[in-house]
Design a protein around this motif. Structure first.
Motif, PDB file in Angstrom:
ATOM      1  N   GLY A  22       0.781  -1.232   0.000  1.00 32.21           N
ATOM      2  CA  GLY A  22       0.000   0.000   0.000  1.00 32.21           C
ATOM      3  C   GLY A  22       0.810   1.278   0.000  1.00 32.21           C
ATOM      4  N   LEU A  23       2.102   1.194  -0.332  1.00 30.67           N
ATOM      5  CA  LEU A  23       2.913   2.413  -0.390  1.00 30.67           C
ATOM      6  C   LEU A  23       2.630   3.169  -1.684  1.00 30.67           C
ATOM      7  CD1 LEU A  23       6.441   1.204   0.811  1.00 30.67           C
ATOM      8  CD2 LEU A  23       4.641   2.336   2.141  1.00 30.67           C
ATOM      9  N   PRO A  24       2.296   4.445  -1.599  1.00 26.27           N
ATOM     10  CA  PRO A  24       2.087   5.226  -2.821  1.00 26.27           C
ATOM     11  C   PRO A  24       3.411   5.562  -3.511  1.00 26.27           C
ATOM     12  CG  PRO A  24       1.333   6.440  -0.866  1.00 26.27           C
ATOM     13  CD  PRO A  24       1.947   5.170  -0.392  1.00 26.27           C
ATOM     14  N   VAL A  25       3.325   5.805  -4.817  1.00 27.46           N
ATOM     15  CA  VAL A  25       4.488   6.253  -5.583  1.00 27.46           C
ATOM     16  C   VAL A  25       4.710   7.731  -5.262  1.00 27.46           C
ATOM     17  CG1 VAL A  25       5.400   6.660  -7.901  1.00 27.46           C
ATOM     18  CG2 VAL A  25       4.109   4.562  -7.410  1.00 27.46           C
ATOM     19  N   VAL A  26       5.906   8.060  -4.809  1.00 29.58           N
ATOM     20  CA  VAL A  26       6.287   9.434  -4.502  1.00 29.58           C
ATOM     21  C   VAL A  26       6.825  10.112  -5.755  1.00 29.58           C
ATOM     22  CG1 VAL A  26       7.900  10.851  -3.159  1.00 29.58           C
ATOM     23  CG2 VAL A  26       6.788   8.887  -2.091  1.00 29.58           C
ATOM     24  N   CYS A  27       7.581   9.340  -6.548  1.00 32.14           N
ATOM     25  CA  CYS A  27       8.209   9.891  -7.750  1.00 32.14           C
ATOM     26  C   CYS A  27       8.536   8.739  -8.689  1.00 32.14           C
ATOM     27  CB  CYS A  27       9.486  10.641  -7.373  1.00 32.14           C
ATOM     28  SG  CYS A  27      10.416  11.316  -8.758  1.00 32.14           S
ATOM     29  N   LEU A  86      12.042   4.552  -9.235  1.00 32.91           N
ATOM     30  CA  LEU A  86      10.739   4.483  -8.601  1.00 32.91           C
ATOM     31  C   LEU A  86      10.929   4.754  -7.116  1.00 32.91           C
ATOM     32  CD1 LEU A  86       7.697   3.707  -8.842  1.00 32.91           C
ATOM     33  CD2 LEU A  86       8.414   1.354  -8.314  1.00 32.91           C
ATOM     34  N   MET A  87      10.286   5.807  -6.619  1.00 38.76           N
ATOM     35  CA  MET A  87      10.364   6.148  -5.198  1.00 38.76           C
ATOM     36  C   MET A  87       9.000   5.915  -4.573  1.00 38.76           C
ATOM     37  SD  MET A  87      12.677   9.597  -5.611  1.00 38.76           S
ATOM     38  CE  MET A  87      12.372  10.194  -3.992  1.00 38.76           C
ATOM     39  N   LEU A  88       8.980   5.205  -3.450  1.00 35.35           N
ATOM     40  CA  LEU A  88       7.755   4.846  -2.747  1.00 35.35           C
ATOM     41  C   LEU A  88       7.848   5.305  -1.306  1.00 35.35           C
ATOM     42  CD1 LEU A  88       8.106   1.258  -4.069  1.00 35.35           C
ATOM     43  CD2 LEU A  88       6.306   2.788  -4.830  1.00 35.35           C
ATOM     44  N   GLU A  92      13.700   3.788  -2.574  1.00 36.77           N
ATOM     45  CA  GLU A  92      14.033   4.133  -3.954  1.00 36.77           C
ATOM     46  C   GLU A  92      14.526   2.889  -4.661  1.00 36.77           C
ATOM     47  OE1 GLU A  92      16.367   7.733  -4.864  1.00 36.77           O
ATOM     48  OE2 GLU A  92      17.756   6.340  -5.817  1.00 36.77           O
ATOM     49  N   LEU A  93      13.873   2.543  -5.761  1.00 37.96           N
ATOM     50  CA  LEU A  93      14.264   1.388  -6.564  1.00 37.96           C
ATOM     51  C   LEU A  93      14.732   1.889  -7.920  1.00 37.96           C
ATOM     52  CD1 LEU A  93      11.226  -0.822  -5.608  1.00 37.96           C
ATOM     53  CD2 LEU A  93      13.502  -0.844  -4.590  1.00 37.96           C
ATOM     54  N   VAL A  94      15.860   1.353  -8.382  1.00 39.31           N
ATOM     55  CA  VAL A  94      16.498   1.837  -9.603  1.00 39.31           C
ATOM     56  C   VAL A  94      16.778   0.673 -10.542  1.00 39.31           C
ATOM     57  CG1 VAL A  94      18.540   3.008 -10.517  1.00 39.31           C
ATOM     58  CG2 VAL A  94      17.597   3.716  -8.340  1.00 39.31           C
ATOM     59  N   HIS A  95      16.539   0.920 -11.821  1.00 40.13           N
ATOM     60  CA  HIS A  95      16.918  -0.040 -12.865  1.00 40.13           C
ATOM     61  C   HIS A  95      17.544   0.737 -14.015  1.00 40.13           C
ATOM     62  CE1 HIS A  95      16.858  -3.593 -15.387  1.00 40.13           C
ATOM     63  NE2 HIS A  95      16.420  -2.809 -16.358  1.00 40.13           N
ATOM     64  N   GLU A  96      18.703   0.295 -14.437  1.00 44.51           N
ATOM     65  CA  GLU A  96      19.385   0.925 -15.569  1.00 44.51           C
ATOM     66  C   GLU A  96      19.528  -0.119 -16.672  1.00 44.51           C
ATOM     67  OE1 GLU A  96      23.664   2.933 -16.592  1.00 44.51           O
ATOM     68  OE2 GLU A  96      22.893   3.174 -14.568  1.00 44.51           O
ATOM     69  N   ALA A  97      18.728   0.006 -17.733  1.00 38.38           N
ATOM     70  CA  ALA A  97      18.701  -0.991 -18.807  1.00 38.38           C
ATOM     71  C   ALA A  97      20.064  -1.146 -19.488  1.00 38.38           C
ATOM     72  CB  ALA A  97      17.643  -0.619 -19.844  1.00 38.38           C
TER      73      ALA A  97
END
Length: 136
Positions: free
Chosen positions: A30-35, A49-51, A61-66
């Motif tokens: 239930g954490l909203p997306v902050v950014c 993705l920041m929650l 903060e979750l990060v993915h670099e393709a």
């Protein structure tokens, strides 16, 4: 300026699949997306993705670099513990599992006695603890 009780905390982690992570953390916990920032395929351009909760002193903060993906390497002791100060509901655990989580036993018997441990889609562990906590 020194760190004090008002200092904001960012918990940053790599993710192999931000969509799966978002389903778990938003749909399950239930954490909203902050950014949300969408980068590109070139090295140095990453998706972010920041929650978090409005007004909280922290965010995830979750990060993915393709162009240069970093494989998450969590251990069984990489824990994000949420102190609920109430029993962990079966409904919440089922919701987290429905949104990509997997219930696991902790190697630390404390967490098995006082909470429920769920692995997120990247293998990091969320502990929902029925105890309360205060630094006071």
């Amino acid at each position: 300026m020194a760190v004090d009780a008002r200092s904001h905390i960012r918990i940053a982690r790599p993710s192999r699949d931000l969509a799966a992570a978002e389903r778990f953390w938003t749909g399950g916990l239930g954490l909203p997306v902050v950014c949300r920032i969408e980068g590109g395929p070139q090295p140095g351009e990453h998706d972010l993705l920041m929650l978090g909760l409005p007004g909280a002193g922290w965010h995830l903060e979750l990060v993915h670099e393709a162009g240069r993906p970093v494989e998450p390497r969590p251990t069984e002791e990489d824990l994000l513990v949420v102190y609920l100060d109430e029993p962990v509901s079966d409904e919440l655990v089922a919701l987290l599992e429905k949104h990509g989580g997997r219930r696991v036993l902790s190697p630390n018997p404390y967490w098995n006695e006082w909470g429920v441990t769920i692995e997120d889609p990247d293998g990091y562990r969320l502990v929902l603890c029925r105890r309360g906590w205060s630094n006071a």
